[in-house]
Enzyme design. Structure first.
Site, PDB file in Angstrom:
ATOM      1  CG  ASN A  12      -1.695   1.232   1.429  1.00 23.93           C
ATOM      2  OD1 ASN A  12      -1.771   2.068   0.530  1.00 23.93           O
ATOM      3  ND2 ASN A  12      -2.318   1.377   2.599  1.00 23.93           N
ATOM      4  CE  LYS A  14      -0.131   3.267   4.720  1.00 21.68           C
ATOM      5  NZ  LYS A  14      -0.170   3.369   6.169  1.00 21.68           N
ATOM      6  CG  HIS A 100      -5.904   1.906   4.931  1.00 22.72           C
ATOM      7  ND1 HIS A 100      -5.505   2.875   5.819  1.00 22.72           N
ATOM      8  CD2 HIS A 100      -4.883   1.016   4.866  1.00 22.72           C
ATOM      9  CE1 HIS A 100      -4.294   2.580   6.268  1.00 22.72           C
ATOM     10  NE2 HIS A 100      -3.899   1.458   5.706  1.00 22.72           N
ATOM     11  CD  GLU A 102      -3.027   5.509   6.619  1.00 17.18           C
ATOM     12  OE1 GLU A 102      -2.897   5.574   5.377  1.00 17.18           O
ATOM     13  OE2 GLU A 102      -2.171   4.962   7.359  1.00 17.18           O
ATOM     14  CD  GLU A 170      -3.600  -2.461   7.164  1.00 15.62           C
ATOM     15  OE1 GLU A 170      -2.440  -2.618   6.776  1.00 15.62           O
ATOM     16  OE2 GLU A 170      -4.296  -1.488   6.834  1.00 15.62           O
ATOM     17  N   GLY A 176       2.447   2.085  10.808  1.00 14.34           N
ATOM     18  CA  GLY A 176       3.472   3.121  10.705  1.00 14.34           C
ATOM     19  C   GLY A 176       4.173   3.442  12.015  1.00 14.34           C
ATOM     20  CB  SER A 216       4.892  -1.995  12.164  1.00 17.07           C
ATOM     21  OG  SER A 216       4.524  -0.648  12.397  1.00 17.07           O
TER      22      SER A 216
HETATM   23  P1  PGA Z   1       2.752   0.174   7.601  1.00 21.55           P
HETATM   24  O1  PGA Z   1       1.307   0.423   6.942  1.00 21.55           O
HETATM   25  O2  PGA Z   1       3.269  -1.119   7.016  1.00 21.55           O
HETATM   26  O3  PGA Z   1       3.562   1.366   7.212  1.00 21.55           O
HETATM   27  O4  PGA Z   1       2.535   0.065   9.072  1.00 21.55           O
HETATM   28  C1  PGA Z   1       0.402  -0.623   6.717  1.00 21.55           C
HETATM   29  C2  PGA Z   1      -0.880  -0.083   6.118  1.00 21.55           C
HETATM   30  O5  PGA Z   1      -1.344   0.977   6.546  1.00 21.55           O
HETATM   31  O6  PGA Z   1      -1.470  -0.693   5.207  1.00 21.55           O
END
Ligand code: PGA
Length: 255
Positions: A12, A14, A100, A102, A170, A176, A216
């Site tokens: 992803n 983003k 997601h 976000e 997630e 992150g 992560s």
């Molecule tokens: P990350 O993000 O691997 O940077 O923690 C995962 C995601 O949001 O899909």
């Protein structure tokens, strides 16, 4: 009967990447998968909308799958700024992320909306990657399974099958941050997700749906996570922007 589930290593991206970076990253992922011959995993990249065309070209013939990060529930028409699932399919996407965290946070997306986006994806022949996961406050309050249960009830449509749906767990607090749940916690939540999917969609469908862990994931923790019985791949943010890390995660899939 247990359906074999080929691990899916999904990136992803983003809101990252301009044309040059996106093309270079996609080419690196494509070259890596080609170098693997008959791999025991699948790879997917989900660039921002502006890079879909360039990434599609860069991935040609590699077997790396292409997805978007969001979609509209509407088929077409007066929806300024939105992108329909038919448009994504037309641009060469076969997957789309929906719900997601976000999007749920930044755009106040509800389970009902996420469900409608998954239905739109299915209607256009796309795979929906439905994202769920609890916040840190919910985890601290001992509510993880309640949250996951209600997100599955609300976000996963009755049209979900093993062929058109992937569920990504997630934990919001792990995205992150460099923090992850313990290995036992990840397996327990994934097993719970599969049992909830079985109650909703039937055991056969639930046994075939791939469950990704996200939050992560990196080359250091991927082997342990991907070895878990109910973890069928990863949804990877930060590490998917580094081709060597994304490749190292993929090669961590159990043989
Ligand atoms: P990350 O993000 O691997 O940077 O923690 C995962 C995601 O949001 O899909």
């Amino acid at each position: 009967m247990t359906t074999p589930r080929t691990p899916l290593i999904a990136g992803n991206w983003k809101m990252n990447g301009l044309q040059g970076d996106g093309r270079a990253l996609a080419s690196a992922v494509a070259d890596f998968l080609k170098s693997q011959g008959a791999a025991n995993f699948e790879m997917l990249v989900c660039p921002p909308f502006t890079l879909i065309s360039a990434v599609h070209d860069a991935l040609a013939g590699s077997g790396v799958k292409l997805g978007a990060q969001d979609c509209s529930t509407a088929a077409k028409g007066a929806h300024t700024g939105d992108i329909s699932t038919d448009m994504l399919a037309d641009a060469g996407c076969t997957y789309v992320l929906v719900g997601h965290s976000e999007r749920r946070t930044d755009h106040r997306e509800t389970d009902e909306l996420v469900n409608a986006k998954a239905v739109a994806a299915h209607t256009s022949g796309l795979n929906a990657v439905i994202c769920i996961g609890e916040t840190e406050a919910e985890r601290d309050g001992g509510k993880t399974l309640d949250v996951v249960k209600s997100q599955i009830a609300g976000s996963v449509p009755g049209s979900a099958t093993a062929a058109n749906t992937v569920v990504a767990y997630e934990p919001v607090w792990a995205i992150g941050t460099g923090r992850t749940p313990t290995i036992d916690e990840v397996q327990d939540v994934h097993a719970f997700i599969r049992s909830e999917l079985a109650a909703k969609l039937g055991q056969d469908v639930a046994d075939g749906i791939r469950l990704l862990y996200g939050g992560s994931m990196n080359p250091g923790n991927a082997s342990e996570l991907l070895a878990l019985g109910d973890v069928d791949g990863g949804l990877i943010g930060g590490a998917s922007l580094k081709p060597e890390d994304f490749a190292a995660i993929a090669t961590s899939c159990p043989a």
